[in-house]
Scaffold this active site. Structure first.
Site, PDB file in Angstrom:
ATOM      1  N   THR A 180      44.070  28.625  35.705  1.00 22.44           N
ATOM      2  CA  THR A 180      43.489  29.898  36.118  1.00 22.44           C
ATOM      3  C   THR A 180      43.046  29.780  37.571  1.00 22.44           C
ATOM      4  O   THR A 180      42.693  28.696  38.031  1.00 22.44           O
ATOM      5  CB  THR A 180      42.244  30.254  35.286  1.00 22.44           C
ATOM      6  OG1 THR A 180      41.293  29.211  35.475  1.00 22.44           O
ATOM      7  CG2 THR A 180      42.571  30.392  33.833  1.00 22.44           C
ATOM      8  N   GLU A 326      45.006  33.453  30.579  1.00 21.11           N
ATOM      9  CA  GLU A 326      44.762  33.017  29.196  1.00 21.11           C
ATOM     10  C   GLU A 326      45.478  33.888  28.164  1.00 21.11           C
ATOM     11  O   GLU A 326      45.569  33.520  27.006  1.00 21.11           O
ATOM     12  CB  GLU A 326      43.250  33.072  28.887  1.00 21.11           C
ATOM     13  CG  GLU A 326      42.402  32.044  29.618  1.00 21.11           C
ATOM     14  CD  GLU A 326      41.983  32.492  31.010  1.00 21.11           C
ATOM     15  OE1 GLU A 326      42.666  33.355  31.611  1.00 21.11           O
ATOM     16  OE2 GLU A 326      40.987  31.971  31.516  1.00 21.11           O
ATOM     17  N   LYS A 432      22.932  44.726  38.177  1.00 21.66           N
ATOM     18  CA  LYS A 432      21.908  45.262  37.287  1.00 21.66           C
ATOM     19  C   LYS A 432      20.784  45.806  38.153  1.00 21.66           C
ATOM     20  O   LYS A 432      20.078  45.054  38.807  1.00 21.66           O
ATOM     21  CB  LYS A 432      21.402  44.181  36.334  1.00 21.66           C
ATOM     22  CG  LYS A 432      21.350  44.702  34.929  1.00 21.66           C
ATOM     23  CD  LYS A 432      21.143  43.631  33.900  1.00 21.66           C
ATOM     24  CE  LYS A 432      21.203  44.296  32.527  1.00 21.66           C
ATOM     25  NZ  LYS A 432      20.902  43.407  31.453  1.00 21.66           N
ATOM     26  N   TRP A 437      22.987  48.767  34.132  1.00 24.36           N
ATOM     27  CA  TRP A 437      24.239  48.370  34.761  1.00 24.36           C
ATOM     28  C   TRP A 437      24.787  49.448  35.674  1.00 24.36           C
ATOM     29  O   TRP A 437      24.839  50.612  35.314  1.00 24.36           O
ATOM     30  CB  TRP A 437      25.311  48.108  33.704  1.00 24.36           C
ATOM     31  CG  TRP A 437      25.120  46.832  32.960  1.00 24.36           C
ATOM     32  CD1 TRP A 437      24.261  45.815  33.268  1.00 24.36           C
ATOM     33  CD2 TRP A 437      25.807  46.428  31.777  1.00 24.36           C
ATOM     34  NE1 TRP A 437      24.383  44.815  32.350  1.00 24.36           N
ATOM     35  CE2 TRP A 437      25.313  45.157  31.423  1.00 24.36           C
ATOM     36  CE3 TRP A 437      26.806  47.016  30.986  1.00 24.36           C
ATOM     37  CZ2 TRP A 437      25.781  44.469  30.309  1.00 24.36           C
ATOM     38  CZ3 TRP A 437      27.260  46.324  29.879  1.00 24.36           C
ATOM     39  CH2 TRP A 437      26.760  45.061  29.549  1.00 24.36           C
TER      40      TRP A 437
HETATM   41  P1  AMP Z   1      43.750  36.009  36.187  1.00 24.78           P
HETATM   42  O1  AMP Z   1      43.844  35.107  35.033  1.00 24.78           O
HETATM   43  O2  AMP Z   1      43.544  35.301  37.480  1.00 24.78           O
HETATM   44  O3  AMP Z   1      44.875  36.974  36.271  1.00 24.78           O
HETATM   45  O4  AMP Z   1      42.423  36.896  36.016  1.00 24.78           O
HETATM   46  C1  AMP Z   1      42.172  37.648  34.863  1.00 24.78           C
HETATM   47  C2  AMP Z   1      41.071  38.635  35.153  1.00 24.78           C
HETATM   48  O5  AMP Z   1      41.513  39.631  36.059  1.00 24.78           O
HETATM   49  C3  AMP Z   1      40.600  39.404  33.958  1.00 24.78           C
HETATM   50  O6  AMP Z   1      39.675  38.694  33.157  1.00 24.78           O
HETATM   51  C4  AMP Z   1      39.960  40.627  34.612  1.00 24.78           C
HETATM   52  O7  AMP Z   1      38.647  40.364  35.072  1.00 24.78           O
HETATM   53  C5  AMP Z   1      40.849  40.864  35.795  1.00 24.78           C
HETATM   54  N1  AMP Z   1      41.820  41.901  35.480  1.00 24.78           N
HETATM   55  C6  AMP Z   1      43.114  41.759  35.153  1.00 24.78           C
HETATM   56  N2  AMP Z   1      43.701  42.953  34.966  1.00 24.78           N
HETATM   57  C7  AMP Z   1      42.752  43.894  35.150  1.00 24.78           C
HETATM   58  C8  AMP Z   1      42.718  45.320  35.085  1.00 24.78           C
HETATM   59  N3  AMP Z   1      43.796  46.030  34.831  1.00 24.78           N
HETATM   60  N4  AMP Z   1      41.535  45.932  35.317  1.00 24.78           N
HETATM   61  C9  AMP Z   1      40.412  45.233  35.600  1.00 24.78           C
HETATM   62  N5  AMP Z   1      40.390  43.897  35.696  1.00 24.78           N
HETATM   63  C10 AMP Z   1      41.543  43.221  35.472  1.00 24.78           C
END
Ligand code: AMP
Length: 546
Positions: A180, A326, A432, A437
């Site tokens: 990640t 993930e 917050k 929120w």
């Molecule tokens: P990554 O594994 O680096 O792609 O990051 C995943 C994270 O990206 C998720 O847990 C979200 O916080 C954010 N994320 C992915 N897609 C979206 C979306 N369509 N809207 C808002 N946040 C997103």
């Protein structure tokens, strides 16, 4: 009972060789537009050679093989050859800091790393820190630098004999490994099995998700090191969609040229890339991108204003999707109801969407209570399913990210009765204010709906009275102006009154993460270090102190 066979990536390779033999892989090679082309049948034959070459070098079951590369034909060959000989494809993020890069390659115990010649200067700096790498393979004919021992990809293939027989693999064996982009601490590894990858590829073909099919010409702008290019490479192989690989040319101009000339039907990228493409299209109204049937976008919340502008001005339909490394990453996709028009359609499209088949989803509040799907109750989104991780690779410290098979996503969301998920924040980014929120995502979306605003990222700023208040970091379009007053006025009626920020920082650019998302961690650091010049709207004097 049905006949059963292991769900492995051999099936994808077989279809590329036979049923989908005529689909093609196009790779952009130079800024001038030079490109190479190969059919899936030709690619499959090279996969056999690559697999043979790796096996002869003693690379086999369970060995990790790294790639440090842009999206290209060779990277597709690696995607297939490595898992099909039972090894594990480890896509290294080319934009990681050197220490993080060394950490992931050492943690994964990569034995070989394949690297694009254009990226040799980055990798060679890290090479002395790599503890397990026995061989570097350079793709392309540029200098191999200080990498040692090293062979060239073309030589490797030229000397190889095709693999005689691919090993039989347990469908639950690891096929790929991706770390990640981790905002805190060391990156965490996510293993994808053959089975999970194949099932995930099937899901990409569903009409209510991406509907990947044989008529598609897919441009994966999303890098192959970002959650396996969202699964598009394997889905294309399975269904016979052609792949148009942009190489290192990820700027709007070459991307649009590629879309036009290759008649791309499907292009996937994070919102920041689509913002660049929108600006380019606005400046070049003659560009013809009408071949695009769908433009999946995710990785971060997609501003509705961006979606509307692309669709209404340029006919490009964005499909908002949510996922994580993930989750392989397909989790939630925003297809509006068939009968939704106007605002109802846009409301559904700008949500993150509904869980795709085989993904289960729940919302859990801070006390651990599962929340109703009433569109109001918010909490952490948790997901599980056959392509959702149930743990991190060799990492016990993060066991708390999982709860009896449920992945705790760290995203705060509500779900409406129709199953549409709306993310208000990442839990780490939550603001917050006075105990309540404030959704930074909603504020950003509304700010980016202002004509003059190119990018907006909202973070918390300490406040004596309310503990935290939102600070809007805003990038204006070139040649455009907007005052704090104007931006505040613009927000009136669009968000709750008490959400409207008093503090603004006009910045040249919002810092981006290694996969092109707004990097709020860096913004927060800049705020702490006094690097942001914050303008405050003085509520008492009703004017801006500049
Ligand atoms: P990554 O594994 O680096 O792609 O990051 C995943 C994270 O990206 C998720 O847990 C979200 O916080 C954010 N994320 C992915 N897609 C979206 C979306 N369509 N809207 C808002 N946040 C997103």
């Amino acid at each position: 009972m049905q006949h059963d066979f292991p769900l492995t990536l051999h099936h994808v390779l077989d279809r590329m060789r036979t049923l989908n033999a005529d689909a093609e892989v196009v790779t952009l090679r130079t800024a001038e537009g030079t490109r190479t082309r190969a059919t899936f049948a030709e690619v499959a034959a090279r996969v056999d050679l690559l697999a043979g070459a790796l096996q002869v070098r003693g690379i086999g079951e369970g060995d990790r093989v790294g790639t440090f590369a842009w999206n290209s034909q060779e990277h597709i060959e690696l995607y297939l050859a490595i898992p099909c000989i039972g090894s594990v494809l480890h896509t290294l993020n080319i934009r990681l800091f050197p220490e993080q890069l060394a950490y992931v390659a050492n943690h994964a115990r990569d034995r070989v790393i394949f690297v694009d010649d254009s990226l040799v200067p980055i990798l060679e700096k890290v090479a002395p820190l790599l503890e397990t790498v026995e061989l570097f393979v350079v793709i392309g004919d540029g200098p191999t630098g200080a990498l040692e021992p090293v062979v060239r990809y073309d030589d490797l293939l030229a000397e190889a004999t095709p693999v005689q027989a691919y090993p039989q693999i347990d469908e639950r064996a690891a096929a790929a490994l991706c770390y990640t982009s981790g905002t805190t601490g060391n990156p965490k590894g996510v293993l994808y099995s053959h089975r999970s990858t194949l099932l995930h590829s099937m899901a990409a073909g569903l009409a209510d998700t991406f509907g990947v099919n044989r008529s598609d010409r897919i441009l994966p702008i999303v890098p192959q090191f970002h959650a396996n290019a969202w699964g598009l490479i394997y889905a294309a192989g399975l269904f016979g969609a052609s792949l148009i690989q942009p190489g290192r040319f990820l700027q709007a101009e070459p991307l649009v040229a590629l879309i036009e000339s290759e008649k791309v039907t499907f292009a996937a990228a994070v919102p920041t890339i689509w913002m660049d493409i929108l600006n380019h299209l606005d400046a070049h109204p003659d560009a013809d991108v009408s071949s695009i049937r769908l433009a999946p976008c995710g990785g971060a919340a997609v501003p509705p204003a961006l979606m509307k502008a692309l669709e209404e001005r340029h006919g490009v339909e964005i499909l908002h999707a949510w996922g994580m490394t993930e989750t392989s990453p397909l989790g939630v996709v925003a297809r509006p109801p068939a009968d939704a028009v106007g605002d109802a359609r846009w409301s559904a499209k700008s949500s993150q969407g509904r869980p795709v088949p085989l993904v289960e989803l729940r919302i859990v509040d801070e006390e651990g209570v599962v929340q109703p799907w009433d569109g109001v109750a918010a909490g952490e989104m948790q997901v599980r399913g056959p392509w959702i991780a149930s743990g991190y690779y060799l990492n016990d410290e993060s066991a708390d990210r999982f709860d009896q098979g449920w992945l705790r996503t760290g995203d705060v969301a509500s779900v409406d009765p129709q199953g549409y998920v709306r993310i208000s924040d990442r839990s780490k980014d939550i603001i917050k204010s006075g105990g309540e929120w404030v959704s930074s995502v909603e504020l950003e979306n509304e700010l980016m709906a202002h004509d003059a605003v190119r990018e907006a990222a909202v973070i918390a700023i300490p406040d004596e009275r309310y503990t935290e208040r939102p600070l809007a970091c805003v990038v204006l379009h070139e040649g455009r102006a907007a005052t704090v007053n104007e931006l505040r006025d613009h927000l009136v009626g669009r968000v709750a009154k008490w959400w409207i920020p008093e503090s603004f920082a006009f910045v040249a650019e919002v810092p981006k993460t290694s996969v092109g998302k707004f990097d709020k961690k860096v913004l927060r650091q800049q705020l702490t270090d006094g690097e942001l010049s914050v303008q405050r709207y003085d509520t008492a004097a009703q004017q801006v102190s500049l």
